[in-house]
Design a protein around this motif. Structure first.
Motif, mmCIF file in Angstrom:
data_model
loop_
_atom_site.group_PDB
_atom_site.id
_atom_site.type_symbol
_atom_site.label_atom_id
_atom_site.label_comp_id
_atom_site.label_asym_id
_atom_site.label_seq_id
_atom_site.Cartn_x
_atom_site.Cartn_y
_atom_site.Cartn_z
ATOM 1 N N ARG A 45 0.796 -1.185 -0.030
ATOM 2 C CA ARG A 45 -0.074 0.009 0.068
ATOM 3 C C ARG A 45 0.965 1.285 -0.233
ATOM 4 O O ARG A 45 0.703 2.232 -0.651
ATOM 5 N N LYS A 48 2.375 1.902 -3.525
ATOM 6 C CA LYS A 48 1.368 2.249 -4.470
ATOM 7 C C LYS A 48 0.892 3.671 -4.339
ATOM 8 O O LYS A 48 0.974 4.489 -5.166
ATOM 9 N N GLN A 53 3.862 1.424 -9.958
ATOM 10 C CA GLN A 53 3.175 0.309 -10.245
ATOM 11 C C GLN A 53 3.856 -1.040 -9.745
ATOM 12 O O GLN A 53 5.054 -0.744 -9.378
ATOM 13 N N LYS A 76 -7.649 -6.673 -3.300
ATOM 14 C CA LYS A 76 -7.909 -5.325 -2.419
ATOM 15 C C LYS A 76 -6.624 -4.682 -2.385
ATOM 16 O O LYS A 76 -6.716 -3.393 -2.038
ATOM 17 N N GLY A 78 -4.832 -3.878 -4.871
ATOM 18 C CA GLY A 78 -4.627 -2.823 -6.010
ATOM 19 C C GLY A 78 -3.155 -2.805 -7.114
ATOM 20 O O GLY A 78 -3.091 -1.924 -7.713
ATOM 21 N N ASP A 80 -0.791 -4.071 -9.798
ATOM 22 C CA ASP A 80 -0.997 -3.943 -11.273
ATOM 23 C C ASP A 80 -0.887 -5.372 -11.958
ATOM 24 O O ASP A 80 -1.594 -5.788 -13.048
ATOM 25 N N SER A 103 -11.535 -6.542 -10.261
ATOM 26 C CA SER A 103 -10.148 -5.704 -9.913
ATOM 27 C C SER A 103 -9.487 -5.521 -11.346
ATOM 28 O O SER A 103 -9.829 -6.156 -12.321
ATOM 29 N N ASP A 104 -8.571 -4.545 -11.318
ATOM 30 C CA ASP A 104 -7.722 -4.383 -12.636
ATOM 31 C C ASP A 104 -6.053 -5.055 -12.624
ATOM 32 O O ASP A 104 -5.559 -4.876 -13.620
ATOM 33 N N THR A 105 -6.250 -6.047 -11.573
ATOM 34 C CA THR A 105 -5.012 -6.687 -11.462
ATOM 35 C C THR A 105 -5.002 -7.859 -12.645
ATOM 36 O O THR A 105 -5.809 -8.590 -12.715
#
Length: 229
Positions: A45, A48, A53, A76, A78, A80, A103-105
């Motif tokens: 965290r 980030k 990234q 959770k 976030g 990449d 998620s965008d992962t």
């Protein structure tokens, strides 16, 4: 062209912060097991929040239900990019992808480690096809399971593009400048060679983290990777 991914092969948050302070730009960094197991999700965290990234390199390999639940937790954070071992099988990889739903992962699978050569694969894993055949099999399995790509060596990147498509991610560790030692990697290549062979991402560790001038080394590698030298 994607940024080179810098492997943060450190054991503490303090070391990471000292290293990142040498840069005045957003980076793409890899947080592996050594660092994550010491510092945990809070470090992710924090990185980030700095605007970087993250490739969270934990190489999950367990029964499908366990991996799916673990991925729901990792989603959770976030990050990449994250990964599993393709050897865990089709159902496990499908479950991992489900765990990241919403998620965008992006999810990739490790084929064969770049520290593994063909004789080791034959003797230790009892896989008697060629190393390239094993890697291509795992890559196709990952694509069928809905993953975004694989971790492979530069030596297999071109073949994977042929069977899985150019857009399928080929994340290639074992990147060294021409005059650098291979260390514990067996299948290594330069940034320029990775670009020529179709890698979509390169992962670089000691060539940057152990450099007297990490920022200068990073830009040298970045320029070679992007074809500017």
């Amino acid at each position: 062209m994607n940024k080179p991914i810098i492997a943060l092969d450190f054991s503490s948050k303090q070391q990471v912060e000292e290293f990142l302070s040498k840069f005045d730009e957003p980076l793409f960094v890899k947080v592996g097991m050594e660092l994550f197991y010491q510092e945990g999700p809070e470090l992710v965290r924090s990185i980030k929040a700095m605007g970087h990234q993250i490739f969270l390199d934990l190489k999950l390999h367990d029964i499908p239900n366990t991996v799916e639940a673990a991925m729901r937790g990792l989603a959770k954070l976030g990050v990449d990019l994250t990964n599993v071992h393709a050897a865990g099988g089709f159902e496990m990889m499908e479950a991992a992808k489900r765990g990241l739903k919403g998620s965008d992962t992006k999810l990739i699978a490790v084929t064969q480690l770049t520290s593994t050569d063909e004789s080791q694969m034959h003797e230790n894993q009892l896989i008697y096809v060629s190393l390239e055949e094993s890697v291509l099999h795992y890559a196709k399995l990952a694509k069928w399971a809905g993953l975004d790509g694989v971790v492979c060596s530069v030596l297999e990147a071109s073949s994977i593009s042929e069977v899985c498509g150019q857009e399928f991610l080929k994340v290639t560790p074992g990147i060294r400048l021409a005059n650098a030692a291979a260390d514990d990697q067996k299948r290594v290549a330069t940034p320029g060679k990775a670009r020529e062979q179709g890698s979509t991402h390169i992962v670089v560790g000691r060539a940057i983290t152990k450099s007297e001038n990490p920022a200068a080394s990073y830009h040298q590698i970045k320029n070679e990777w992007s074809g500017q030298v």
